[in-house]
Design a protein around this motif. Structure first.
Motif, PDB file in Angstrom:
ATOM      1  N   ALA A 190     -60.409  -4.978 -48.337  1.00  0.00           N
ATOM      2  CA  ALA A 190     -61.336  -3.864 -48.232  1.00  0.00           C
ATOM      3  C   ALA A 190     -61.412  -3.165 -49.572  1.00  0.00           C
ATOM      4  N   TRP A 211     -59.389  -2.606 -40.920  1.00  0.00           N
ATOM      5  CA  TRP A 211     -60.613  -2.299 -40.170  1.00  0.00           C
ATOM      6  C   TRP A 211     -60.791  -0.796 -40.021  1.00  0.00           C
ATOM      7  N   ASN A 229     -64.257  -8.526 -41.806  1.00  0.00           N
ATOM      8  CA  ASN A 229     -62.887  -8.476 -42.316  1.00  0.00           C
ATOM      9  C   ASN A 229     -62.080  -9.677 -41.861  1.00  0.00           C
ATOM     10  N   ARG A 272     -68.028   2.422 -43.860  1.00  0.00           N
ATOM     11  CA  ARG A 272     -69.321   2.144 -43.226  1.00  0.00           C
ATOM     12  C   ARG A 272     -69.945   3.415 -42.660  1.00  0.00           C
ATOM     13  N   TYR A 304     -59.786   1.544 -41.990  1.00  0.00           N
ATOM     14  CA  TYR A 304     -60.259   2.087 -43.256  1.00  0.00           C
ATOM     15  C   TYR A 304     -61.728   1.743 -43.489  1.00  0.00           C
ATOM     16  N   GLU A 305     -62.101   0.504 -43.241  1.00  0.00           N
ATOM     17  CA  GLU A 305     -63.486   0.077 -43.482  1.00  0.00           C
ATOM     18  C   GLU A 305     -64.483   0.841 -42.619  1.00  0.00           C
ATOM     19  N   VAL A 354     -68.123  -4.907 -38.880  1.00  0.00           N
ATOM     20  CA  VAL A 354     -67.057  -4.623 -39.842  1.00  0.00           C
ATOM     21  C   VAL A 354     -65.816  -5.444 -39.501  1.00  0.00           C
ATOM     22  N   SER A 358     -64.302  -8.380 -53.525  1.00  0.00           N
ATOM     23  CA  SER A 358     -64.168  -8.224 -52.075  1.00  0.00           C
ATOM     24  C   SER A 358     -64.544  -9.491 -51.338  1.00  0.00           C
TER      25      SER A 358
END
Length: 561
Positions: free
Chosen positions: A300, A88, A409, A95, A90-91, A405, A295
């Protein structure tokens, strides 16, 4: 009250061991040969472990079920709690639009993907292992390699193999401290011996990574850098573990390795980076053509498309901010004694209902493994969640975006969560029913030759549980007892258990699933397993030979307590 029988089958340790190993063979067969999806492999192996526990070890069905639920819960929290929040974090950078800035910063150090593999997977991954452990380094560095253009499979194999070097001293040397607490041997002494074993592997790992990224051509062109970084890391690991601090060993080694890489790149420029990058780009295009939206399966993923970014000091800081914050928060939580003590004081000990107090070890002592520690605040997963919240605020993200996000995930990772939880359930059933200790006792019955085989127990324990700490909890005292009976140095074999665990982590279903989740290869864990198993076995053989020689002709290498 259940007490496991070490040889429940015809009073034969050999026959009992052959049956006890069936759940592990199920995992390896279904993943390696049959290429099943990891969650089906994990659930099937769990079913085999339950049958062996009930039918062979005569463990009451209720206690078997409770053991499985405790392991399943441990797989959810803290293990997948850590992985979920790592991905999360990293995502959020993707975003928030900071993704390209991060890639540009990495390219500014070197745009050679082979160099980037060493810096990210080996050096930064080692630092994350030192501070967090429990799969966080594999998850974070996996998506970072994807960010700079690695294919999913190559990123997964690179980070898994890179994660071997620092594992023994990971999470502020928790595996070694655990071994010391269980055996009564000074953990500083155990750490010093480990510091005479794992550096031999660490020195070679960067060379392995170069070969994985660019084959023999990469080795010819980049061996000086790989060797310098590996040797500096290894020497730093040896010096710190023997003369400075066992707890800080991986922090010192990782930072010294990173410094060596950066300094060498100032005076020596590798050739062939453009060709390696071009090959990687074509490989990534082929991968995307075969699976346009990997994905969707979980994990991710970052786009391979490169755009020109004009870096400014502000952009550099904001791109690196999440990772600098990870280092700051984890360093404070591990290295500031008052904060460490306060976080630990918030842990909740849960005596697993119906199980705690009703299971003993083979010696008839009530086992402590039936107590579940709920680290709601001190868990690395919670610290990563806190880091993500701060990052979202600093990046000025909308709450709805950050939550979206997270939920996205969580849904994508549902099969990964099931896999890890089922594998931990398998580990707990095998451990508390006595299957694991049967296998270990059988291997330990080889007398003086056991010195050559002792790392196998650590490898086995970590392959099952995904944790070198758990492997030491399982086998450290067994190693000590077997050494005393065979006239060997107990500290050497306890250290060998720890060192053996570092090469078993890459093939543990838990770590395979974490890597697959991070790079978007959920359901293809068997393919990753087939890529890394031979590396694991090769390093295990080398380690067995080293420890065996250290028990005899190379005994001068072992520090005196």
């Amino acid at each position: 009250m259940y007490t496991p029988d070490l040889a429940p089958l015809a009073d034969s340790l050999t026959l009992s061991s052959l049956v006890a190993i069936l759940p592990l063979l199920t995992i390896f067969l279904t993943l390696g040969a049959l290429r099943w999806k990891a969650h089906w492999a994990g659930l099937t192996a769990l079913g085999v472990a339950i049958l062996v526990a009930v039918l062979v070890y005569q463990m009451p069905v209720g206690l078997v079920g409770l053991s499985a639920t405790q392991g399943f819960t441990f797989g959810l929290f803290p293990i997948m709690w850590i992985v979920l929040n790592a991905i999360w974090l990293y995502e959020l950078t993707v975003r928030a639009g900071r993704f390209e800035d991060l890639r540009a910063v990495i390219d500014a150090i070197s745009d050679d993907p082979r160099v980037q593999a060493i810096i990210i997977a080996f050096c930064f991954g080692g630092l994350l292992e030192a501070l967090a452990g429990f799969g966080a380094p594999v998850a974070i560095t996996g998506v970072m390699l994807m960010a700079i253009g690695f294919t999913a499979m190559r990123a997964a194999t690179v980070v898994l193999i890179a994660n071997t070097a620092p594992v023994a001293f990971g999470a502020i040397a928790i595996p070694i401290i655990t071994a010391g607490n269980l055996t009564g041997i000074d953990y500083q002494h155990i750490g010093a011996i480990v510091g005479h074993q794992t550096p031999f592997l660490a020195a070679l790992v960067p060379l392995f990574l170069i070969f994985l990224v660019d084959g023999r051509r990469g080795l010819r062109q980049l061996w000086p850098l790989a060797l310098v970084v590996g040797v500096v890391f290894a020497v730093s690991q040896y010096v710190s573990s023997n003369f400075l601090s066992v707890e800080l060993t991986d922090i010192v080694a990782s930072l010294m390795g990173l410094a060596a890489a950066v300094l060498m790149l100032q005076v020596w420029k590798p050739v062939g980076g453009h060709d390696a990058l071009e090959n990687m780009t074509h490989e990534r295009e082929r991968e995307q053509a075969e699976d346009p939206d990997p994905s969707a399966a979980g994990g991710a993923l970052a786009t391979a498309t490169r755009t020109q970014v004009q870096l400014t000091p502000g952009k550099v800081f904001m791109a690196l901010f999440p990772y600098l914050l990870v280092i700051l928060i984890f360093s404070a939580s591990k290295l500031v004694p008052p904060l460490t003590a306060w976080l630990a004081s918030t842990d909740v000990k849960i005596h697993w209902p119906g199980l705690d107090g009703n299971v003993t070890n083979a010696a008839g002592e009530v086992t402590s493994s039936t107590v579940y520690t709920f680290q709601w605040l001190s868990s690395p997963g919670t610290l990563l969640l806190l880091t993500g919240v701060i990052v979202a605020i600093v990046y000025r993200m909308k709450i709805a975006d950050a939550v979206d996000v997270y939920v996205t995930n969580l849904v994508k990772m549902r099969w990964s969560i099931l896999t890890v939880a089922s594998v931990l359930a398998l580990a707990y059933v095998m451990n508390q029913s006595g299957q694991t200790i049967t296998i270990g006792t059988w291997i330990a019955g080889t007398g003086a030759a056991f010195a050559f085989l002792s790392p196998i127990l650590g490898w086995l324990g970590t392959a099952v549980t995904g944790s070198d700490t758990s492997a030491n909890a399982l086998f450290a005292t067994l190693q000590q007892t077997a050494a005393e009976e065979a006239g060997l140095d107990p500290a050497l074999l306890v250290a060998a258990n720890t060192s053996g665990g570092v090469v078993g982590k890459m093939i543990s279903p838990q770590n395979l699933t974490i890597a697959a989740t991070a790079v978007g290869l959920v359901g293809k864990e068997s393919l990753i397993f087939r890529k890394v198993i031979w590396w694991s076995l090769g390093m295990l053989v080398a380690l067995c030979l080293l420890v065996g020689l250290q028990s005899s002709v190379l005994s001068w290498m072992i520090p005196v307590q």
